[in-house]
Design a protein around this motif. Sequence first.
Motif, PDB file in Angstrom:
ATOM      1  N   GLU B 417       0.728  -1.282   0.059  1.00 31.67           N
ATOM      2  CA  GLU B 417      -0.110   0.105  -0.173  1.00 31.67           C
ATOM      3  C   GLU B 417       0.836   1.233   0.137  1.00 31.67           C
ATOM      4  OE1 GLU B 417      -0.291  -2.351   2.351  1.00 31.67           O
ATOM      5  OE2 GLU B 417      -1.808  -3.535   1.490  1.00 31.67           O
ATOM      6  N   GLU B 418       1.860   1.305   0.946  1.00 31.62           N
ATOM      7  CA  GLU B 418       2.861   2.349   1.043  1.00 31.62           C
ATOM      8  C   GLU B 418       3.494   2.461  -0.389  1.00 31.62           C
ATOM      9  OE1 GLU B 418       3.114   4.449   3.089  1.00 31.62           O
ATOM     10  OE2 GLU B 418       4.946   5.846   2.245  1.00 31.62           O
ATOM     11  N   GLN B 419       3.888   1.404  -0.908  1.00 29.83           N
ATOM     12  CA  GLN B 419       4.551   1.521  -2.439  1.00 29.83           C
ATOM     13  C   GLN B 419       3.593   2.155  -3.273  1.00 29.83           C
ATOM     14  OE1 GLN B 419       5.225  -1.817  -5.042  1.00 29.83           O
ATOM     15  NE2 GLN B 419       7.407  -1.443  -5.024  1.00 29.83           N
ATOM     16  N   LEU B 420       2.404   1.858  -3.408  1.00 28.99           N
ATOM     17  CA  LEU B 420       1.425   2.471  -4.328  1.00 28.99           C
ATOM     18  C   LEU B 420       1.360   4.018  -4.014  1.00 28.99           C
ATOM     19  CD1 LEU B 420      -0.431   1.963  -6.705  1.00 28.99           C
ATOM     20  CD2 LEU B 420      -2.387   1.575  -4.869  1.00 28.99           C
ATOM     21  N   HIS B 421       1.184   4.312  -2.980  1.00 30.76           N
ATOM     22  CA  HIS B 421       1.078   5.574  -2.344  1.00 30.76           C
ATOM     23  C   HIS B 421       2.196   6.296  -3.014  1.00 30.76           C
ATOM     24  CE1 HIS B 421       0.659   9.082   0.067  1.00 30.76           C
ATOM     25  NE2 HIS B 421       1.683   9.117   0.592  1.00 30.76           N
ATOM     26  N   ARG B 422       3.593   5.796  -3.007  1.00 28.00           N
ATOM     27  CA  ARG B 422       4.678   6.665  -3.239  1.00 28.00           C
ATOM     28  C   ARG B 422       4.758   6.770  -4.927  1.00 28.00           C
ATOM     29  NH1 ARG B 422       9.590   4.778   1.089  1.00 28.00           N
ATOM     30  NH2 ARG B 422       8.058   5.322   2.855  1.00 28.00           N
ATOM     31  N   THR B 424       2.446   6.808  -6.734  1.00 27.33           N
ATOM     32  CA  THR B 424       1.328   7.884  -7.175  1.00 27.33           C
ATOM     33  C   THR B 424       1.869   9.178  -6.949  1.00 27.33           C
ATOM     34  OG1 THR B 424      -0.357   6.253  -6.421  1.00 27.33           O
ATOM     35  CG2 THR B 424      -1.201   8.250  -7.275  1.00 27.33           C
ATOM     36  N   GLU B 425       2.412   9.434  -5.873  1.00 29.71           N
ATOM     37  CA  GLU B 425       3.140  10.810  -5.537  1.00 29.71           C
ATOM     38  C   GLU B 425       4.273  10.995  -6.696  1.00 29.71           C
ATOM     39  OE1 GLU B 425       4.367  12.169  -1.159  1.00 29.71           O
ATOM     40  OE2 GLU B 425       5.820  10.844  -2.369  1.00 29.71           O
ATOM     41  N   ASN B 428       3.093  12.369  -9.765  1.00 32.76           N
ATOM     42  CA  ASN B 428       2.278  13.577  -9.750  1.00 32.76           C
ATOM     43  C   ASN B 428       3.467  14.916  -9.570  1.00 32.76           C
ATOM     44  OD1 ASN B 428      -0.066  12.207 -10.397  1.00 32.76           O
ATOM     45  ND2 ASN B 428      -0.718  12.208  -8.189  1.00 32.76           N
ATOM     46  N   ARG B 444       5.992  -4.473  -9.397  1.00 32.29           N
ATOM     47  CA  ARG B 444       4.948  -4.393  -8.354  1.00 32.29           C
ATOM     48  C   ARG B 444       4.017  -5.663  -8.470  1.00 32.29           C
ATOM     49  NH1 ARG B 444       2.461  -1.667  -4.777  1.00 32.29           N
ATOM     50  NH2 ARG B 444      -0.008  -1.365  -4.959  1.00 32.29           N
ATOM     51  N   ASN B 474       8.211   2.077   6.197  1.00 35.09           N
ATOM     52  CA  ASN B 474       6.938   2.826   5.680  1.00 35.09           C
ATOM     53  C   ASN B 474       7.322   4.222   6.420  1.00 35.09           C
ATOM     54  OD1 ASN B 474       5.720   0.808   4.433  1.00 35.09           O
ATOM     55  ND2 ASN B 474       3.829   0.799   5.819  1.00 35.09           N
ATOM     56  N   ASP B 475       7.902   4.406   7.223  1.00 29.30           N
ATOM     57  CA  ASP B 475       8.202   5.919   8.106  1.00 29.30           C
ATOM     58  C   ASP B 475       9.358   5.909   7.577  1.00 29.30           C
ATOM     59  OD1 ASP B 475       7.533   8.245   9.594  1.00 29.30           O
ATOM     60  OD2 ASP B 475       9.390   7.484  10.627  1.00 29.30           O
TER      61      ASP B 475
END
Lengths: 499, 499
Positions: B417-422, B424-425, B428, B444, B474-475
């Motif tokens: 989930e964190e990977q997907l978030h990054r 996408t970031e 953009n 992935r 993750n952090d």
Amino acid sequence: MLDTLNLKLSLDKATYKSEIDRLMHQLRELQNACWGKKLPVIVVLEGWAASGKGGLVKQIISYMDPRGFQVHPIWPPTAEERKYPFLWRFWQKLPAQGHMSFFYHSWYTHVLEERLFKRLETDQVPTVQQLFGQINSFERQMVDYGTAIAKFWLHLSRKELKSRLKDYAKDELTAWRVRKEDWKQAKHYHRYASFAEEMLVQTSTGVAPWTLVEAESERWAQVKVLTHLASTLTTALDQLKIKLSPPSLPAQTQLEITESNLLAQVDLSLSLSEKDYEEQLAKAQVKLRKLQLNIHKYDIPVLAIFEGWDAAGKGGAIKRLTRILDPRSYFVHPFTAPTDEEKVHHYLWRFWRRLPTKGTIGIFDRSWYGRVLVERVEGFASETEWRRAYREINEFEAQLTSAGYVLVKFWLHISPEEQLHRFTERQNNLFKQYKLTDEDWRNRQNWNYYDVAINQAIQRTTTPSAPWTIVAANDKYYARVKVIKTVVETIEAQLKSRN
Amino acid sequence: MLDTLNLKLSLDKATYKSEIDRLMHQLRELQNACWGKKLPVIVVLEGWAASGKGGLVKQIISYMDPRGFQVHPIWPPTAEERKYPFLWRFWQKLPAQGHMSFFYHSWYTHVLEERLFKRLETDQVPTVQQLFGQINSFERQMVDYGTAIAKFWLHLSRKELKSRLKDYAKDELTAWRVRKEDWKQAKHYHRYASFAEEMLVQTSTGVAPWTLVEAESERWAQVKVLTHLASTLTTALDQLKIKLSPPSLPAQTQLEITESNLLAQVDLSLSLSEKDYEEQLAKAQVKLRKLQLNIHKYDIPVLAIFEGWDAAGKGGAIKRLTRILDPRSYFVHPFTAPTDEEKVHHYLWRFWRRLPTKGTIGIFDRSWYGRVLVERVEGFASETEWRRAYREINEFEAQLTSAGYVLVKFWLHISPEEQLHRFTERQNNLFKQYKLTDEDWRNRQNWNYYDVAINQAIQRTTTPSAPWTIVAANDKYYARVKVIKTVVETIEAQLKSRN
């Protein structure tokens, strides 16, 4: 020159902070652009000890993608490195396309620190003046290749230098970095400064100028360096757009008449009987074997390069040349198409990497002349590039001979009829078939274009210290003896000139 | 063992002549076959001084195409070479696929001449026994890679050795080759012979056996060596046909359950506040900066390797790790797809080439673990190959740590989930877009297959001297501090163990 710098220049904290943030973002974007455009970048940091070179490198790279740069700290050359022309070790460290190389000290230490500490002798060859010339050629070659070069001299007054060295020596974290050479800089400040001025004047060329940096204020120095670096990169990227010339045409479309046809003057009827061949070959081989002792004894590097028509007998000649030599004393390196690592570097890079060291004989089967032969004829090099290459090659060879290299250059010449005869023979001989490729047939079709390119190459790169030997090679016996005799004579001449 | 060799063996001239002609033609054909089949060949020549090693090399190569072999004369290591594990310099000289390397002396001098002349200390680490083990692993790795290895010991009696040295010393052409070490061999003949016997016994493995050669008759020795070399090559070429397994299937078809899921046990909720992060990071950076002085002082090589999911923050962690370091003291090397030069060598070759030297910190962004991760999952390495790699990697790392390297291995772990978030970031953010490639998205999709491969790799390559550190990433704050603290602690532990 240096004493007129205004070392009082400084920046207040707020201005510094906003400037540096802006600059670092700009540089980061420029790095991406260089990467995208495959632009190689060289940054040279020179200056007094403790003038902030390390801090600067740290500052710059802290914002950069670590996958795109290398930092090269330069120390005095090792025993290994001293066995080559002085620029050798820097060629090994040149950035590939898209990469940035930071030289923390550089080739300039050779004409500065080495000079101050008398590691260079005054009557040595090459002289300091010649070294400046070699450095200028080197940087011009890099710029012509498309490299962006930024060179910085970080300046301090004698007072500031001394005070910084004292501060450094007091702090556990920095004390180890203060070398005894640094104290000597302070002691011989004026002498060192005069060497530096001479160096700056002699090597501040149009293509790679120096930027003098007032380095007593760290803030001022950082902003000045980053500003200049950013503008150097911007200019280089702009230049790139202009330089992007249309793909060059293969030479087939540009057949020209050469001044004089050297190859046509070769007497291809020269030959030797088997008996004469065996006698003369054996005699010359024994001579060479004896000379090898002197090469070893006097630490002389020898480089013999072999060019010639396909099937002209390069391999056979090399075999006879080396047959009686001690296998520890020579190596043969065949050059074929460049690897992908080699493709992202200057075309001379791969030859620099393979140079023989002092006391050994290097034999190159094909060489840097590919630039003005196959690359010209096939259109791999643009007309600007191959025309420029004559000068680059002459400079390169002069660097070798002035570093004491014995350089022997052969063109093995045969007639087109003899080539066809040999091709057919190879085709019919199971044992030799592997030697014949489709490329050989294609090259043969381009005989006339090669003829022009070869004649021009030989004419433009025949120099007193690096002459060509055109070998009549229709008769293999004659050619092999001629090759080995020429090598023997050239080494003998070099040995004589030592005495 | 050696004293039972029948040194009286010899050959009459006629038999020799016909045998040698036949053998040389056979070898020439075998060289072509090796070239065609891309088989790398290593020939090792060891034995007493003046036992005819040089003559043999000359004999063999005189019939060979010079474009396919290299001769490597091995001298005592230079100061530069002594800064690496002892096998380092031999890795640099390994033949590419299709090439033959002749080692005129080799890695065996290290456990022979170096030992006789006490350049090795008895209580040193690695011990002579460990060195034999390292040599055996090295040769097995080469053979597994497909290399043919032929090793020859040329034997002389003490009487013959002395008489040859005297003859050599008399002749102007050979006198320079007699070193004072050679006279010492004669003086300490029995001691040297016992070292040689031990070496021959310990390193005559099934995959790379020694051939003992009665070398008092040159004719006998040459025919024996050539016969064995030809049979080694023939066998290797035959093996090749058997080994040519069908193209391996990507791991997607072979998902297996691992013993225990180490990654699943990671507490990804670990985090740090910005304030804690900045405090702890600064503190750890200063510690590392101080440790750097000791690394430099005690000449300790440090190697930190970074593996992790795409976008796990390797780059950011490396940046914080290096930020306060002196830029002359470390380098970062990112490994991406191998170049074509690297592709024709053993997969460990490119990592050997980039090892940090004593006193410096090397940081590898990705590493040899690619063999058991991406190459496994994508099917670039066959199952045999990647399974074998665990052992090869353990051996390689043991060689590093026993040579004094501080080795730190990181896996930066994030959730899908964190990977997907990054991702996408990154997509953009204009400034970060270049970091995201199609390959990242494909990797992935293979998350589960990588998960298995990673767990297995970590389990099989966790050793007391080279443990893994799995970092909850993750952090980013937590991960960066964890990385730098781990490096600090590992170096501190190594320094403590010195006292």
